[in-house]
Design an enzyme around this catalytic site. Structure first.
Site, PDB file in Angstrom:
ATOM      1  N   HIS A  27       0.838  -1.206   0.000  1.00  0.00           N
ATOM      2  CA  HIS A  27       0.000   0.000   0.000  1.00  0.00           C
ATOM      3  C   HIS A  27       0.870   1.252   0.000  1.00  0.00           C
ATOM      4  O   HIS A  27       0.622   2.201  -0.741  1.00  0.00           O
ATOM      5  CB  HIS A  27      -0.888   0.054   1.260  1.00  0.00           C
ATOM      6  N   LYS A  51     -18.028  -5.772   7.642  1.00  0.00           N
ATOM      7  CA  LYS A  51     -16.758  -6.400   8.013  1.00  0.00           C
ATOM      8  C   LYS A  51     -16.301  -5.840   9.343  1.00  0.00           C
ATOM      9  O   LYS A  51     -16.356  -4.646   9.578  1.00  0.00           O
ATOM     10  CB  LYS A  51     -15.685  -6.086   6.967  1.00  0.00           C
ATOM     11  N   ARG A 100      -1.865  -6.108  -8.383  1.00  0.00           N
ATOM     12  CA  ARG A 100      -0.861  -7.110  -8.047  1.00  0.00           C
ATOM     13  C   ARG A 100      -0.749  -8.180  -9.119  1.00  0.00           C
ATOM     14  O   ARG A 100       0.329  -8.665  -9.409  1.00  0.00           O
ATOM     15  CB  ARG A 100      -1.215  -7.784  -6.717  1.00  0.00           C
ATOM     16  N   SER A 137      -3.403  -7.313   3.033  1.00  0.00           N
ATOM     17  CA  SER A 137      -3.618  -7.166   4.477  1.00  0.00           C
ATOM     18  C   SER A 137      -4.099  -8.477   5.089  1.00  0.00           C
ATOM     19  O   SER A 137      -3.675  -8.855   6.185  1.00  0.00           O
ATOM     20  CB  SER A 137      -4.644  -6.066   4.745  1.00  0.00           C
TER      21      SER A 137
END
Length: 169
Positions: A27, A51, A100, A137
């Site tokens: 990040h 969440k 990614r 994460s």
């Protein structure tokens, strides 16, 4: 005309959105690269009520502020709702997202097209530094929870906070 453009200066703004639970070196790489391209880079900690994070939104924001303190043009805020509304409220025309892998592209392209269709906001895709191409994460939290060494994946401040939080869990 009113605002910055009428004064002959135009502030170039972008946003790097995410949950950042916790922020990783991947990040940070994207945020730092965006901060070299834009006058102001907002880091939007997006709130998803469905969440429950390891860190509270306020804790995430504080960690991000600490680890981006060397980038004076980075502004950290939270937002609950559509990212395009965050952008409209702050006159932000661009979203910067790190990619990614090819698997990220399918989802991110749909989001970019939706965001553009809703508001005209553009999304810029930045290829992730290969060093961080596997990093998320969720993976950091999982490895750390099982006692794995994640020191090379997160800034020292985040590592300390992560270790403390996992000890209490």
């Amino acid at each position: 005309m009113t605002g910055p453009e009428s004064e002959g200066s135009h502030v170039r703004r972008a946003v790097c959105p995410g949950s950042f639970d916790p922020i990783t070196n991947g990040h940070l790489d994207i945020i730092a690269r965006a901060s070299r391209l834009y006058d102001e880079v907002y880091v939007a900690v997006m709130i998803n009520q469905n969440k429950s994070g390891l860190f509270t939104v306020d804790e995430r924001m504080e960690l991000i502020r600490e680890v981006t303190s060397d980038c004076p043009n980075v502004i950290v805020e939270s937002h609950h709702g559509l990212l395009v509304d965050f952008c409209k409220q702050r006159d932000i025309p661009a979203i910067v997202k790190g990619l990614r892998a090819v698997s990220d592209f399918d989802y991110e392209l749909q989001m970019a097209q939706m965001n553009n269709g809703l508001s005209g906001v553009e999304t810029l895709f930045v290829p992730t530094n290969p060093t961080y191409s596997f990093l998320s994460s969720s993976l950091v939290k999982e490895v750390a929870a099982w006692g794995g060494d994640v020191a090379h994946l997160v800034p020292p401040t985040v590592l300390t906070a992560l270790a403390g939080r996992l000890r209490r869990s």
